[in-house]
Design a protein around this motif. Structure first.
Motif, PDB file in Angstrom:
ATOM      1  N   LEU A  82      32.329 -26.443  -7.789  1.00 14.60           N
ATOM      2  CA  LEU A  82      32.162 -25.091  -8.319  1.00 14.60           C
ATOM      3  C   LEU A  82      31.770 -24.124  -7.206  1.00 14.60           C
ATOM      4  O   LEU A  82      31.106 -24.514  -6.247  1.00 14.60           O
ATOM      5  CB  LEU A  82      31.081 -25.106  -9.397  1.00 14.60           C
ATOM      6  CG  LEU A  82      31.397 -26.028 -10.581  1.00 14.60           C
ATOM      7  CD1 LEU A  82      30.163 -26.224 -11.440  1.00 14.60           C
ATOM      8  CD2 LEU A  82      32.545 -25.469 -11.400  1.00 14.60           C
ATOM      9  N   PRO A  83      32.135 -22.858  -7.365  1.00 11.43           N
ATOM     10  CA  PRO A  83      31.718 -21.869  -6.373  1.00 11.43           C
ATOM     11  C   PRO A  83      30.267 -21.466  -6.635  1.00 11.43           C
ATOM     12  O   PRO A  83      29.939 -21.081  -7.760  1.00 11.43           O
ATOM     13  CB  PRO A  83      32.665 -20.696  -6.650  1.00 11.43           C
ATOM     14  CG  PRO A  83      33.002 -20.812  -8.100  1.00 11.43           C
ATOM     15  CD  PRO A  83      32.961 -22.280  -8.441  1.00 11.43           C
ATOM     16  N   PRO A  84      29.399 -21.532  -5.639  1.00  8.45           N
ATOM     17  CA  PRO A  84      28.029 -21.043  -5.846  1.00  8.45           C
ATOM     18  C   PRO A  84      28.056 -19.567  -6.258  1.00  8.45           C
ATOM     19  O   PRO A  84      28.996 -18.835  -5.911  1.00  8.45           O
ATOM     20  CB  PRO A  84      27.378 -21.210  -4.467  1.00  8.45           C
ATOM     21  CG  PRO A  84      28.207 -22.248  -3.775  1.00  8.45           C
ATOM     22  CD  PRO A  84      29.596 -22.069  -4.287  1.00  8.45           C
ATOM     23  N   ILE A  85      27.054 -19.151  -6.992  1.00  5.93           N
ATOM     24  CA  ILE A  85      26.997 -17.756  -7.463  1.00  5.93           C
ATOM     25  C   ILE A  85      27.088 -16.820  -6.254  1.00  5.93           C
ATOM     26  O   ILE A  85      26.342 -16.965  -5.284  1.00  5.93           O
ATOM     27  CB  ILE A  85      25.679 -17.515  -8.238  1.00  5.93           C
ATOM     28  CG1 ILE A  85      25.711 -18.325  -9.543  1.00  5.93           C
ATOM     29  CG2 ILE A  85      25.470 -16.028  -8.529  1.00  5.93           C
ATOM     30  CD1 ILE A  85      24.383 -18.409 -10.242  1.00  5.93           C
ATOM     31  N   GLY A  86      28.013 -15.868  -6.304  1.00  4.75           N
ATOM     32  CA  GLY A  86      28.153 -14.881  -5.223  1.00  4.75           C
ATOM     33  C   GLY A  86      29.107 -15.294  -4.113  1.00  4.75           C
ATOM     34  O   GLY A  86      29.503 -14.464  -3.281  1.00  4.75           O
ATOM     35  N   TYR A  87      29.506 -16.568  -4.096  1.00  8.38           N
ATOM     36  CA  TYR A  87      30.320 -17.099  -2.990  1.00  8.38           C
ATOM     37  C   TYR A  87      31.704 -16.446  -2.919  1.00  8.38           C
ATOM     38  O   TYR A  87      32.140 -15.986  -1.858  1.00  8.38           O
ATOM     39  CB  TYR A  87      30.438 -18.612  -3.163  1.00  8.38           C
ATOM     40  CG  TYR A  87      31.372 -19.309  -2.211  1.00  8.38           C
ATOM     41  CD1 TYR A  87      30.919 -19.783  -0.979  1.00  8.38           C
ATOM     42  CD2 TYR A  87      32.721 -19.514  -2.541  1.00  8.38           C
ATOM     43  CE1 TYR A  87      31.789 -20.439  -0.113  1.00  8.38           C
ATOM     44  CE2 TYR A  87      33.584 -20.165  -1.681  1.00  8.38           C
ATOM     45  CZ  TYR A  87      33.112 -20.624  -0.466  1.00  8.38           C
ATOM     46  OH  TYR A  87      33.976 -21.269   0.387  1.00  8.38           O
ATOM     47  N   LEU A  88      32.390 -16.384  -4.051  1.00  6.38           N
ATOM     48  CA  LEU A  88      33.767 -15.865  -4.029  1.00  6.38           C
ATOM     49  C   LEU A  88      33.777 -14.373  -3.698  1.00  6.38           C
ATOM     50  O   LEU A  88      34.650 -13.886  -2.971  1.00  6.38           O
ATOM     51  CB  LEU A  88      34.463 -16.121  -5.371  1.00  6.38           C
ATOM     52  CG  LEU A  88      34.729 -17.597  -5.705  1.00  6.38           C
ATOM     53  CD1 LEU A  88      35.233 -17.744  -7.140  1.00  6.38           C
ATOM     54  CD2 LEU A  88      35.745 -18.217  -4.733  1.00  6.38           C
ATOM     55  N   ARG A  89      32.784 -13.671  -4.218  1.00 11.49           N
ATOM     56  CA  ARG A  89      32.706 -12.229  -3.917  1.00 11.49           C
ATOM     57  C   ARG A  89      32.509 -11.995  -2.416  1.00 11.49           C
ATOM     58  O   ARG A  89      33.099 -11.108  -1.817  1.00 11.49           O
ATOM     59  CB  ARG A  89      31.560 -11.598  -4.713  1.00 11.49           C
ATOM     60  CG  ARG A  89      31.470 -10.086  -4.589  1.00 11.49           C
ATOM     61  CD  ARG A  89      30.471  -9.506  -5.563  1.00 11.49           C
ATOM     62  NE  ARG A  89      30.770  -9.889  -6.934  1.00 11.49           N
ATOM     63  CZ  ARG A  89      31.713  -9.323  -7.689  1.00 11.49           C
ATOM     64  NH1 ARG A  89      32.426  -8.325  -7.203  1.00 11.49           N
ATOM     65  NH2 ARG A  89      31.932  -9.734  -8.913  1.00 11.49           N
ATOM     66  N   ARG A  90      31.702 -12.851  -1.820  1.00 10.93           N
ATOM     67  CA  ARG A  90      31.444 -12.730  -0.372  1.00 10.93           C
ATOM     68  C   ARG A  90      32.744 -12.993   0.413  1.00 10.93           C
ATOM     69  O   ARG A  90      33.051 -12.288   1.373  1.00 10.93           O
ATOM     70  CB  ARG A  90      30.347 -13.725   0.021  1.00 10.93           C
ATOM     71  CG  ARG A  90      29.925 -13.667   1.442  1.00 10.93           C
ATOM     72  CD  ARG A  90      28.962 -12.512   1.724  1.00 10.93           C
ATOM     73  NE  ARG A  90      28.789 -12.326   3.158  1.00 10.93           N
ATOM     74  CZ  ARG A  90      29.212 -11.269   3.851  1.00 10.93           C
ATOM     75  NH1 ARG A  90      29.794 -10.251   3.247  1.00 10.93           N
ATOM     76  NH2 ARG A  90      29.037 -11.206   5.151  1.00 10.93           N
ATOM     77  N   LEU A  91      33.501 -14.010  -0.010  1.00 14.07           N
ATOM     78  CA  LEU A  91      34.789 -14.263   0.665  1.00 14.07           C
ATOM     79  C   LEU A  91      35.683 -13.019   0.569  1.00 14.07           C
ATOM     80  O   LEU A  91      36.340 -12.636   1.541  1.00 14.07           O
ATOM     81  CB  LEU A  91      35.537 -15.430   0.006  1.00 14.07           C
ATOM     82  CG  LEU A  91      35.093 -16.862   0.271  1.00 14.07           C
ATOM     83  CD1 LEU A  91      36.098 -17.828  -0.357  1.00 14.07           C
ATOM     84  CD2 LEU A  91      34.942 -17.164   1.756  1.00 14.07           C
ATOM     85  N   ARG A  92      35.686 -12.423  -0.616  1.00 10.89           N
ATOM     86  CA  ARG A  92      36.518 -11.219  -0.829  1.00 10.89           C
ATOM     87  C   ARG A  92      36.091 -10.104   0.139  1.00 10.89           C
ATOM     88  O   ARG A  92      36.927  -9.454   0.768  1.00 10.89           O
ATOM     89  CB  ARG A  92      36.371 -10.773  -2.284  1.00 10.89           C
ATOM     90  CG  ARG A  92      37.077  -9.497  -2.709  1.00 10.89           C
ATOM     91  CD  ARG A  92      38.573  -9.610  -2.790  1.00 10.89           C
ATOM     92  NE  ARG A  92      39.247  -9.382  -1.544  1.00 10.89           N
ATOM     93  CZ  ARG A  92      40.564  -9.397  -1.376  1.00 10.89           C
ATOM     94  NH1 ARG A  92      41.368  -9.623  -2.392  1.00 10.89           N
ATOM     95  NH2 ARG A  92      41.107  -9.196  -0.203  1.00 10.89           N
ATOM     96  N   GLU A  93      34.790  -9.901   0.266  1.00 13.63           N
ATOM     97  CA  GLU A  93      34.288  -8.822   1.145  1.00 13.63           C
ATOM     98  C   GLU A  93      34.699  -9.068   2.595  1.00 13.63           C
ATOM     99  O   GLU A  93      35.130  -8.154   3.300  1.00 13.63           O
ATOM    100  CB  GLU A  93      32.754  -8.740   1.067  1.00 13.63           C
ATOM    101  CG  GLU A  93      32.245  -8.136  -0.229  1.00 13.63           C
ATOM    102  CD  GLU A  93      30.765  -8.441  -0.487  1.00 13.63           C
ATOM    103  OE1 GLU A  93      30.296  -8.090  -1.583  1.00 13.63           O
ATOM    104  OE2 GLU A  93      30.098  -9.049   0.390  1.00 13.63           O
ATOM    105  N   ILE A  94      34.559 -10.316   3.017  1.00 15.35           N
ATOM    106  CA  ILE A  94      34.870 -10.608   4.427  1.00 15.35           C
ATOM    107  C   ILE A  94      36.379 -10.443   4.666  1.00 15.35           C
ATOM    108  O   ILE A  94      36.798  -9.884   5.689  1.00 15.35           O
ATOM    109  CB  ILE A  94      34.384 -12.035   4.806  1.00 15.35           C
ATOM    110  CG1 ILE A  94      32.866 -12.123   4.654  1.00 15.35           C
ATOM    111  CG2 ILE A  94      34.797 -12.386   6.229  1.00 15.35           C
ATOM    112  CD1 ILE A  94      32.295 -13.535   4.783  1.00 15.35           C
ATOM    113  N   CYS A  95      37.193 -10.904   3.738  1.00 14.71           N
ATOM    114  CA  CYS A  95      38.643 -10.740   3.893  1.00 14.71           C
ATOM    115  C   CYS A  95      39.000  -9.251   3.955  1.00 14.71           C
ATOM    116  O   CYS A  95      39.821  -8.842   4.787  1.00 14.71           O
ATOM    117  CB  CYS A  95      39.392 -11.411   2.737  1.00 14.71           C
ATOM    118  SG  CYS A  95      39.412 -13.195   2.847  1.00 14.71           S
TER     119      CYS A  95
END
Ligand code: PXG
Length: 445
Positions: A235-248
């Motif tokens: 599972l993605p830790p809370i906030g993980y996917l959003r952080r990937l989006r920001e960096i991309c």
């Protein structure tokens, strides 16, 4: 006495089929043959009823033997069994793309059809590279995948994937220029988390490190599964996917969500992108699209990506890519009928209403012998077993066999038992799955 559904196979009849991702000799010595399916159940060739806790292979989201889908397929076969989509078209391909565009996360309303998840992944990777080239950034050819990622078995998907066994047998036949993020499974920090784990969002920052190493100007895309299935439900830790989006976003790198497992209602929204409120640039899908009835996959592209290709002379092919069976009419008919069933029965949100009950059910397995973690989200659940000393995967395989003997089909990968039932599952069936799994775990111990 169970009725025989199919004639027994004579000795040697099992030899010719080289089975995929299967221990062929072990299976053929003691085969598990499925012969019939309806609703939540399979029946074995010798007539035993098996409760399906994995929706076939994560694909039969509306349950087996849906009459509406069968009828649509039959009708289409009788009307036009095949039509090309290279420089030709047929109406239901466009109808299906429009229907899918309406379900998709914001902006991802251009759809490229494939025949499987593996083809969807390789298609998305190729689109990513060609997109940058079309914008004058042809040096952006690297991909960042993730350890333990599964993106199918094509050369592209294998390369960005991070399942060691799926890679090591194939030598150096990898797409060059691929690096990997660390995976997000941490039993040490997150064991028995209910839903998304608290610990681990910072692992997304590793992307900054890889970007610093390779330079953003060389990277085309990052590809991850919002929730990994094959590697054993990570599972993605809370906030993980959003952080990937920001960096991309910061580095003009495309973000690809591989939603082959999470797509079409598995976690309570049409797609995980919507459930997690993080929108990728490209999204790969397959499994739930036709309810498993006919092979089909679809890549959803953001309109900005499609538009970047629609430049230059109008008589030139914009993307030199496609499959003979892209938007196969029979698959389109199956998909349209499937979407109708999903809509009529509210199945794309049903996992959300069952999620709390499912969570309680799978977490009731905590405390059983050798259970070291339980993970869940939407209608996905996993049990992590302590490996037998020197025999990784053996204990979970025995549990899988024991469940099958007891009439429930689960999925084993490594020392994980995964469950992902059809979205039509009822409370009493959830209870039966969990009771059977508990009995099997105790029996094997
Ligand atoms: N991406 C993801 C995220 C997948 O889960 C594929 C791509 C490849 O799809 P095709 O249609 O080419 O197989 C998958 C497939 C399991 C299991 O046991 C999972 C898959 C396939 C078979 C078994 O977890 N996922």
């Amino acid at each position: 006495m169970n009725a025989q559904l199919t004639p027994a196979l004579a000795n040697g009849d099992l030899d010719a089929f080289w089975m995929p991702f299967t221990a062929n000799r072990q299976f053929k010595a003691n085969p598990r043959l499925l012969a019939k399916a309806s609703g939540m159940h399979y029946w074995t060739a010798d007539g035993r009823e098996i409760l399906d806790a994995v929706a076939g292979l994560w694909c039969v989201n509306a349950g087996h033997g849906r009459r509406e889908i069968t009828e649509a397929v039959t009708k289409q076969l009788g009307t036009m069994e095949f039509a090309p989509t290279f420089q030709m078209g047929h109406p239901i391909a466009f109808e299906l793309a429009n229907r899918l565009a309406k379900l998709s996360p914001p902006g991802l309303d251009r759809v490229f059809f494939t025949n499987s998840g593996s083809e969807s992944v390789d298609t998305a990777l190729k689109i990513a590279i060609a997109y940058h080239r079309a914008r004058g950034a042809g040096q952006r050819i690297r991909f960042i995948g993730r350890e333990k990622g599964y993106h199918g078995v094509g050369f592209g998907g294998m390369s960005v994937g991070g399942m060691v066994n799926n890679r090591k047998f194939f030598g150096s036949s990898m797409v060059p220029g691929v690096d990997h993020l660390p995976h997000t499974l941490s039993i040490e920090h997150n064991a028995f988390s209910r839903g998304l784990p608290q610990w681990g969002a910072h692992l997304a920052n590793e992307l900054e490190r890889l970007i610093a190493l390779h330079d953003a100007s060389t990277i085309a895309a990052v590809i991850v599964e919002p929730i990994s299935g094959s590697a054993g439900v990570i599972l993605p830790p809370i906030g993980y996917l959003r952080r990937l989006r920001e960096i991309c976003d910061k580095h003009d790198i495309l973000l690809i969500f591989d939603e082959v497992i999470t797509g079409f209602g598995r976690i309570g929204k049409p797609f995980a992108a919507q459930a997690f409120d993080v929108t990728p640039d490209l999204m790969t899908t397959a499994k739930g699209l036709t309810n498993g009835a006919i092979p089909m996959g679809a890549v959803f592209a953001h309109r900005k990506i499609y538009d970047a290709f629609m430049q230059g002379p109008e008589n030139t092919i914009e993307l030199f890519h496609g499959y003979t069976y892209s938007a196969h009419p029979v698959a389109c008919a199956a998909a349209l009928a499937t979407l109708d069933v999903y809509a009529k029965e509210g199945l794309l949100s049903r996992a959300a209403s069952l999620a709390a009950e499912w969570e309680d059910a799978v977490h009731s397995l905590r405390g059983l012998p050798h259970v070291i973690d339980v993970r869940n989200y939407g209608l996905i659940g996993a049990l992590e077993l302590e490996p037998r000393a020197g025999k990784p995967g053996a204990r979970a395989f025995e549990v899988f066999l024991e469940c099958f003997e007891r009439g429930v089909m689960v999925r084993q990968t490594g020392d994980t038992i995964a469950m992902s039932p059809p979205l039509i599952v009822e409370s009493k069936q959830i209870a039966r799955m969990v009771e059977t799994l508990a009995a099997a775990v105790r029996h094997i111990a």
